[in-house]
Design a protein around this motif. Structure first.
Motif, PDB file in Angstrom:
ATOM      1  N   ASP A 177       0.904  -1.217   0.155  1.00  0.00           N
ATOM      2  CA  ASP A 177      -0.057  -0.046  -0.076  1.00  0.00           C
ATOM      3  C   ASP A 177       0.898   1.056   0.025  1.00  0.00           C
ATOM      4  O   ASP A 177       1.021   1.934   0.936  1.00  0.00           O
ATOM      5  CB  ASP A 177      -0.945  -0.214   1.164  1.00  0.00           C
ATOM      6  CG  ASP A 177      -1.937   1.019   1.184  1.00  0.00           C
ATOM      7  OD1 ASP A 177      -2.343   1.596   0.015  1.00  0.00           O
ATOM      8  OD2 ASP A 177      -2.457   1.652   2.437  1.00  0.00           O
ATOM      9  N   PRO A 178       1.512   1.539  -1.062  1.00  0.00           N
ATOM     10  CA  PRO A 178       2.355   2.551  -0.980  1.00  0.00           C
ATOM     11  C   PRO A 178       1.513   3.826  -0.878  1.00  0.00           C
ATOM     12  O   PRO A 178       0.315   4.002  -1.423  1.00  0.00           O
ATOM     13  CB  PRO A 178       3.112   2.540  -2.535  1.00  0.00           C
ATOM     14  CG  PRO A 178       1.935   1.831  -3.459  1.00  0.00           C
ATOM     15  CD  PRO A 178       1.249   0.771  -2.398  1.00  0.00           C
ATOM     16  N   ASN A 179       2.359   4.977  -0.770  1.00  0.00           N
ATOM     17  CA  ASN A 179       1.555   6.189  -0.818  1.00  0.00           C
ATOM     18  C   ASN A 179       1.678   6.802  -2.215  1.00  0.00           C
ATOM     19  O   ASN A 179       2.131   6.515  -3.242  1.00  0.00           O
ATOM     20  CB  ASN A 179       2.291   7.219   0.271  1.00  0.00           C
ATOM     21  CG  ASN A 179       3.720   7.801   0.045  1.00  0.00           C
ATOM     22  OD1 ASN A 179       3.741   7.611  -1.104  1.00  0.00           O
ATOM     23  ND2 ASN A 179       4.447   8.186   0.820  1.00  0.00           N
ATOM     24  N   GLU A 180       0.822   8.152  -2.204  1.00  0.00           N
ATOM     25  CA  GLU A 180       0.611   8.638  -3.586  1.00  0.00           C
ATOM     26  C   GLU A 180       2.144   9.181  -4.159  1.00  0.00           C
ATOM     27  O   GLU A 180       1.895   8.976  -5.494  1.00  0.00           O
ATOM     28  CB  GLU A 180      -0.536   9.874  -3.540  1.00  0.00           C
ATOM     29  CG  GLU A 180      -1.838   9.328  -3.259  1.00  0.00           C
ATOM     30  CD  GLU A 180      -2.243   8.305  -4.323  1.00  0.00           C
ATOM     31  OE1 GLU A 180      -2.202   8.509  -5.545  1.00  0.00           O
ATOM     32  OE2 GLU A 180      -2.790   7.450  -3.882  1.00  0.00           O
ATOM     33  N   ALA A 181       2.849   9.504  -3.467  1.00  0.00           N
ATOM     34  CA  ALA A 181       4.040   9.899  -4.080  1.00  0.00           C
ATOM     35  C   ALA A 181       4.929   8.665  -4.801  1.00  0.00           C
ATOM     36  O   ALA A 181       5.571   9.098  -5.695  1.00  0.00           O
ATOM     37  CB  ALA A 181       4.985  10.554  -2.944  1.00  0.00           C
ATOM     38  N   THR A 182       4.752   7.475  -4.303  1.00  0.00           N
ATOM     39  CA  THR A 182       5.553   6.769  -4.696  1.00  0.00           C
ATOM     40  C   THR A 182       4.715   5.495  -5.495  1.00  0.00           C
ATOM     41  O   THR A 182       5.405   4.717  -6.050  1.00  0.00           O
ATOM     42  CB  THR A 182       6.326   5.771  -3.672  1.00  0.00           C
ATOM     43  OG1 THR A 182       5.434   5.087  -2.433  1.00  0.00           O
ATOM     44  CG2 THR A 182       7.402   6.835  -2.877  1.00  0.00           C
ATOM     45  N   ARG A 183       3.350   5.720  -5.692  1.00  0.00           N
ATOM     46  CA  ARG A 183       2.488   4.574  -6.143  1.00  0.00           C
ATOM     47  C   ARG A 183       2.877   4.329  -7.426  1.00  0.00           C
ATOM     48  O   ARG A 183       3.148   3.092  -8.065  1.00  0.00           O
ATOM     49  CB  ARG A 183       0.986   5.009  -6.017  1.00  0.00           C
ATOM     50  CG  ARG A 183       0.312   4.150  -6.679  1.00  0.00           C
ATOM     51  CD  ARG A 183      -1.142   4.536  -6.177  1.00  0.00           C
ATOM     52  NE  ARG A 183      -1.326   4.605  -4.918  1.00  0.00           N
ATOM     53  CZ  ARG A 183      -1.762   3.688  -4.091  1.00  0.00           C
ATOM     54  NH1 ARG A 183      -1.996   2.488  -4.481  1.00  0.00           N
ATOM     55  NH2 ARG A 183      -2.200   3.789  -2.762  1.00  0.00           N
ATOM     56  N   VAL A 184       2.944   5.274  -8.339  1.00  0.00           N
ATOM     57  CA  VAL A 184       3.391   4.932  -9.932  1.00  0.00           C
ATOM     58  C   VAL A 184       4.658   4.135 -10.161  1.00  0.00           C
ATOM     59  O   VAL A 184       4.414   3.214 -10.963  1.00  0.00           O
ATOM     60  CB  VAL A 184       3.262   6.326 -10.616  1.00  0.00           C
ATOM     61  CG1 VAL A 184       3.856   5.845 -12.067  1.00  0.00           C
ATOM     62  CG2 VAL A 184       1.975   6.914 -10.665  1.00  0.00           C
TER      63      VAL A 184
END
Length: 266
Positions: free
Chosen positions: A17-24
């Motif tokens: 469950d990565p955060n938005e900063a690292t998701r992509v």
């Protein structure tokens, strides 16, 4: 005989469950496990960055179907999720750490998600993972003046040396950006090789300070990953990335020109 080409895979976070900063630029633990199984089943031979560069430097032959597995920044999931999978397959890899993002005495607070601490970095190194440099604060190196550039390269190298007992020989450029000036500084500060991005296959003629990598992201499908490892359809799969990179390169060059003009007027 055609020059051998090598897929150098570039990972970032491995997280459920990565955060938005690292998701992509993250992959799930399950996807990473599947991808490593594909490498094992395909008969590829993973190498560390320092090993590949040394073979090309010395003129030694490469093993059958070489591939490199690399990780940028130093996210905690590399230790939690990736290391057990790599150990299961007996695969070497390279982890490029931004020393100002690693939890501990040198932490500058810039990490984008849960980051490694130095005990975990030492455990990775003890498991045979190469620890490479990724600067201290993860700046765009070609946008720095000479003093700041050398500080980023030297300070991070000294920290890794103090923490691990050995200085890094390999570097990955933050954001993949470099220039002739940056590459010269990287060589002069003691690195033997450096990796860019560019989303293409690495070849010896690129030189040791501009080796090309392939981005693995959350949206990478099994079929796309198989093509990456096989070195097939690279231009097609990364056509959009290359168009965006060319456009942003023009913007960044304009910024450099404006900065040079501003400094000349001071």
């Amino acid at each position: 005989m055609a020059e051998p080409s090598v897929p150098i895979l570039m990972y970032h976070a491995v997280a459920t469950d990565p955060n938005e900063a690292t998701r992509v630029l993250s992959v799930s633990p399950d996807a990473f496990a599947r991808q490593m199984a594909i490498i094992g089943e395909s008969g590829c031979t993973p190498l560390r960055t320092d090993d590949l560069a040394a073979r090309w430097r010395d003129g030694r032959p490469l093993p059958e179907r070489p591939v490199l597995i690399t990780f940028d920044d130093g996210y905690e999931g590399v230790h939690r999720h990736a290391l057990p999978v790599l150990a299961k397959h007996g695969f070497p890899a390279t982890v490029f750490v931004s020393t100002g993002w690693i939890r501990g005495a040198h932490d500058m607070g810039g990490g984008l998600d849960a980051m490694l601490d130095w005990d975990q970095v030492r455990e990775l190194a003890a498991a045979g993972i190469e620890i490479g440099g990724h600067t201290h604060t993860h700046p765009q190196l070609d946008q720095l003046d000479d003093s700041a550039l050398r500080h980023e390269l030297i300070h991070s190298r000294e920290i890794v040396g103090d923490e691990l007992g050995t200085v890094p020989l390999s570097l990955a450029y933050p954001y993949g950006y470099s220039s002739r000036r940056v590459r010269r500084a990287v060589r002069e500060t003691g690195y033997g090789q450096a990796l860019a991005v560019n989303n293409g296959l690495a070849r010896r003629r690129q030189g040791p300070y501009a080796l090309t990598r392939l981005t693995v992201r959350r949206a990478t499908t099994t079929e796309e990953f198989e093509r990456l490892v096989q070195g097939r359809a690279i231009a097609r799969d990364f056509a959009r990335d290359r168009a965006l990179t060319k456009g942003y390169a023009l913007v960044r060059r304009a910024r450099q020109v404006r900065r040079k003009v501003s400094r000349s007027r001071v």
